[in-house]
Design an enzyme around this catalytic site. Structure first.
Site, PDB file in Angstrom:
ATOM      1  N   SER A 159      -9.691  -1.676  25.767  1.00 24.97           N
ATOM      2  CA  SER A 159      -8.512  -0.630  26.318  1.00 24.97           C
ATOM      3  C   SER A 159      -8.687  -0.764  27.668  1.00 24.97           C
ATOM      4  O   SER A 159      -9.587  -1.124  28.401  1.00 24.97           O
ATOM      5  CB  SER A 159      -9.241   0.749  25.986  1.00 24.97           C
ATOM      6  OG  SER A 159      -8.419   1.672  26.712  1.00 24.97           O
ATOM      7  N   TYR A 180     -16.039   7.221  25.181  1.00 24.68           N
ATOM      8  CA  TYR A 180     -15.038   6.164  24.261  1.00 24.68           C
ATOM      9  C   TYR A 180     -14.659   5.009  25.374  1.00 24.68           C
ATOM     10  O   TYR A 180     -15.164   3.802  24.888  1.00 24.68           O
ATOM     11  CB  TYR A 180     -13.598   6.793  23.944  1.00 24.68           C
ATOM     12  CG  TYR A 180     -12.711   5.908  23.831  1.00 24.68           C
ATOM     13  CD1 TYR A 180     -12.629   5.200  22.462  1.00 24.68           C
ATOM     14  CD2 TYR A 180     -11.698   5.537  24.757  1.00 24.68           C
ATOM     15  CE1 TYR A 180     -11.662   4.134  22.516  1.00 24.68           C
ATOM     16  CE2 TYR A 180     -10.737   4.429  24.707  1.00 24.68           C
ATOM     17  CZ  TYR A 180     -10.617   3.869  23.370  1.00 24.68           C
ATOM     18  OH  TYR A 180      -9.804   2.824  23.160  1.00 24.68           O
ATOM     19  N   LYS A 228     -16.217   0.822  25.052  1.00 19.04           N
ATOM     20  CA  LYS A 228     -15.317  -0.450  25.078  1.00 19.04           C
ATOM     21  C   LYS A 228     -15.977  -1.170  26.212  1.00 19.04           C
ATOM     22  O   LYS A 228     -15.796  -2.418  26.007  1.00 19.04           O
ATOM     23  CB  LYS A 228     -13.869   0.055  25.525  1.00 19.04           C
ATOM     24  CG  LYS A 228     -13.074   0.435  24.356  1.00 19.04           C
ATOM     25  CD  LYS A 228     -12.914  -0.342  23.105  1.00 19.04           C
ATOM     26  CE  LYS A 228     -12.430   0.461  21.999  1.00 19.04           C
ATOM     27  NZ  LYS A 228     -12.402  -0.247  20.667  1.00 19.04           N
TER      28      LYS A 228
HETATM   29  N1  UFG Z   1       0.278  14.133  28.173  1.00 18.18           N
HETATM   30  C1  UFG Z   1       0.797  15.323  28.453  1.00 18.18           C
HETATM   31  N2  UFG Z   1       1.031  16.082  27.458  1.00 18.18           N
HETATM   32  C2  UFG Z   1       0.381  15.864  26.267  1.00 18.18           C
HETATM   33  C3  UFG Z   1      -0.249  14.613  25.815  1.00 18.18           C
HETATM   34  C4  UFG Z   1      -0.438  13.865  26.986  1.00 18.18           C
HETATM   35  O1  UFG Z   1       1.599  15.386  29.136  1.00 18.18           O
HETATM   36  O2  UFG Z   1       0.482  16.991  25.199  1.00 18.18           O
HETATM   37  C5  UFG Z   1       0.096  13.073  29.217  1.00 18.18           C
HETATM   38  C6  UFG Z   1      -1.302  12.629  29.720  1.00 18.18           C
HETATM   39  O3  UFG Z   1      -1.625  13.904  30.701  1.00 18.18           O
HETATM   40  C7  UFG Z   1      -1.347  11.585  30.240  1.00 18.18           C
HETATM   41  C8  UFG Z   1      -0.103  10.894  29.501  1.00 18.18           C
HETATM   42  O4  UFG Z   1       0.385  11.771  28.820  1.00 18.18           O
HETATM   43  O5  UFG Z   1      -0.713  11.618  31.637  1.00 18.18           O
HETATM   44  C9  UFG Z   1      -0.751   9.776  28.366  1.00 18.18           C
HETATM   45  O6  UFG Z   1      -1.799  10.485  27.707  1.00 18.18           O
HETATM   46  P1  UFG Z   1      -2.197   9.960  26.300  1.00 18.18           P
HETATM   47  O7  UFG Z   1      -3.193  10.880  25.731  1.00 18.18           O
HETATM   48  O8  UFG Z   1      -1.207   9.629  25.267  1.00 18.18           O
HETATM   49  O9  UFG Z   1      -2.833   8.604  26.735  1.00 18.18           O
HETATM   50  P2  UFG Z   1      -4.031   8.297  27.761  1.00 18.18           P
HETATM   51  O10 UFG Z   1      -3.197   7.530  29.120  1.00 18.18           O
HETATM   52  O11 UFG Z   1      -4.695   9.458  28.305  1.00 18.18           O
HETATM   53  O12 UFG Z   1      -5.017   7.370  26.993  1.00 18.18           O
HETATM   54  C10 UFG Z   1      -4.734   5.965  27.184  1.00 18.18           C
HETATM   55  C11 UFG Z   1      -5.310   5.311  25.760  1.00 18.18           C
HETATM   56  C12 UFG Z   1      -6.829   5.546  25.785  1.00 18.18           C
HETATM   57  C13 UFG Z   1      -7.417   5.103  26.931  1.00 18.18           C
HETATM   58  C14 UFG Z   1      -6.967   5.982  28.227  1.00 18.18           C
HETATM   59  C15 UFG Z   1      -7.608   5.472  29.484  1.00 18.18           C
HETATM   60  O13 UFG Z   1      -4.683   5.891  24.570  1.00 18.18           O
HETATM   61  O14 UFG Z   1      -7.444   4.871  24.572  1.00 18.18           O
HETATM   62  O15 UFG Z   1      -5.388   5.496  28.306  1.00 18.18           O
HETATM   63  O16 UFG Z   1      -6.815   5.661  30.512  1.00 18.18           O
HETATM   64  F1  UFG Z   1      -8.754   5.720  27.124  1.00 18.18           F
END
Ligand code: UFG
Length: 342
Positions: free
Chosen positions: A126, A151, A155
């Site tokens: 990841s 998590y 990784k």
């Molecule tokens: N977000 C919102 N509202 C929501 C959900 C998410 O604004 O209801 C935003 C989050 O704050 C973030 C973006 O959408 O800015 C993406 O969020 P996700 O939860 O979809 O994904 P992440 O970027 O947090 O997670 C990804 C991978 C993980 C990894 C992580 C590391 O899915 O496996 O990046 O940065 F760990």
């Protein structure tokens, strides 16, 4: 037909990879205990691959059950290891669950590879391994940052375990694939993202709001130093991601690897903001979402996107889909997936 064991083959990325491998002439078998996937997902996969999916309902932390898979299938040529717990917030609340599962099942599968002479291994890593990096876009040589959560640490540790294993076993070849933000679903809408546990990822939240399973959603943070104030992510279509695994299998089976443990970033290489993703969803699907602008979410990095030069050049992999394809296929799947839980 080369036989490939897909550990976690009924999960989100695993199921799409089983389909892509089959489309490209491989015989994919799966090991999945349905801890975060629906049993009925096998029907969607079987439908797409044109035959019943061979799945072993096995928890890969159980070494004896894991060994039986390898004993019954002495012709496995490569393993793709997806089976892992994947939710950042859950990993903060229950780190033992993450270390116990994500590390033990990896150790067991590696041990079986050694014992049963399987020499090719592909690992789901990841972009979380980079932590909160300031260096953008991130290349594969960007050093690991502090892991933001257990998590991410599993990784980082998983990658290190595989590196050590490759050094100890010079005939063993691994590819580490660092995913950015996988989203979307197979164009047929016969498979897609359908976790059992509560989802916290952005794109499925958009579809859950659109269909009415959630009343509303929040954009977490609009005061970041980005073009519209919301976070920037590199959303990669799950079918493009799945195809990168097929490419990685071919890369190893054809002996094209440069080291015994090569690493590739898998993203589009283009950052999209959360608000841009949301607007694309509304525009492409001609819908309005009920959302509000809210506070930053703890643990989020402001921006992360991939330098994809190496995966394009060495794997010969070119992602073909963009954010519009992602939000369209995700919405199509949301409207078609009720049969999974009927
Ligand atoms: N977000 C919102 N509202 C929501 C959900 C998410 O604004 O209801 C935003 C989050 O704050 C973030 C973006 O959408 O800015 C993406 O969020 P996700 O939860 O979809 O994904 P992440 O970027 O947090 O997670 C990804 C991978 C993980 C990894 C992580 C590391 O899915 O496996 O990046 O940065 F760990």
């Amino acid at each position: 037909m080369s036989k490939i064991l897909v550990a976690g083959g009924c999960g989100y990325i695993g199921s799409h990879t089983v389909v892509d491998l089959t489309d490209h002439g491989f015989n994919a078998i799966s090991a999945d205990d349905f801890s975060n996937s629906h049993r009925k997902m096998t029907e969607g996969i079987s439908n797409l691959i044109g035959k019943p999916l061979k799945n072993y309902d096995v928890n890969l932390c159980d070494i004896e059950a894991t060994e039986k898979i390898f004993q019954e299938n002495p012709d496995i040529e490569a393993v793709i290891h997806f089976a892992a717990h994947i939710y950042v917030p859950e990993s903060v609340e229950d780190p033992i669950k993450y270390y116990r599962n994500n590390l033990n099942n990896l150790l067991n599968v590696l041990e079986c590879c050694m014992k049963y002479n399987v020499k090719n291994f592909i690992f789901s890593s990841s972009c979380a391994v980079y932590g909160n990096t300031k260096q953008l876009p991130v290349t594969e040589d960007t050093p690991f940052g502090d892991a933001e959560c257990p998590y991410a640490r599993t990784k980082q540790m998983g990658e290190q375990i595989i590196r050590d294993f490759c050094i100890a076993n010079p005939n063993f070849n691994a590819v580490l694939l660092r995913y950015f933000n996988p989203a979307g679903s197979h164009e047929s809408s016969k498979i897609g993202e359908a976790p059992i546990l509560e989802n916290t990822h952005l794109v499925p939240i958009l579809t859950e709001v659109a269909i009415g399973h959630r009343k509303n959603m929040t954009v977490f943070g609009t005061d970041y130093d980005t073009r519209d104030g919301s976070c920037v992510r590199d959303f990669i279509h799950v079918m493009d991601l799945a195809h990168a695994h097929t490419k990685a299998v071919e890369y190893l089976l054809h002996g094209k690897n440069e080291t015994t443990c090569d690493v590739f970033n898998l993203g589009i290489g283009n950052g999209v903001t959360v608000l841009e993703a949301l607007n694309a969803f509304e525009k492409v699907n001609d819908l309005k979402l009920n959302y509000s602008l809210g506070e930053r979410r703890t643990g989020d990095v402001a921006a992360i996107y991939a330098d994809t030069k190496r995966s394009r050049e060495k794997l010969g992999w070119t992602p073909k889909r963009d954010i519009n394809d992602i939000v369209k296929s995700a919405w199509d799947w949301e409207q078609n997936k009720a049969w999974l839980t009927e």
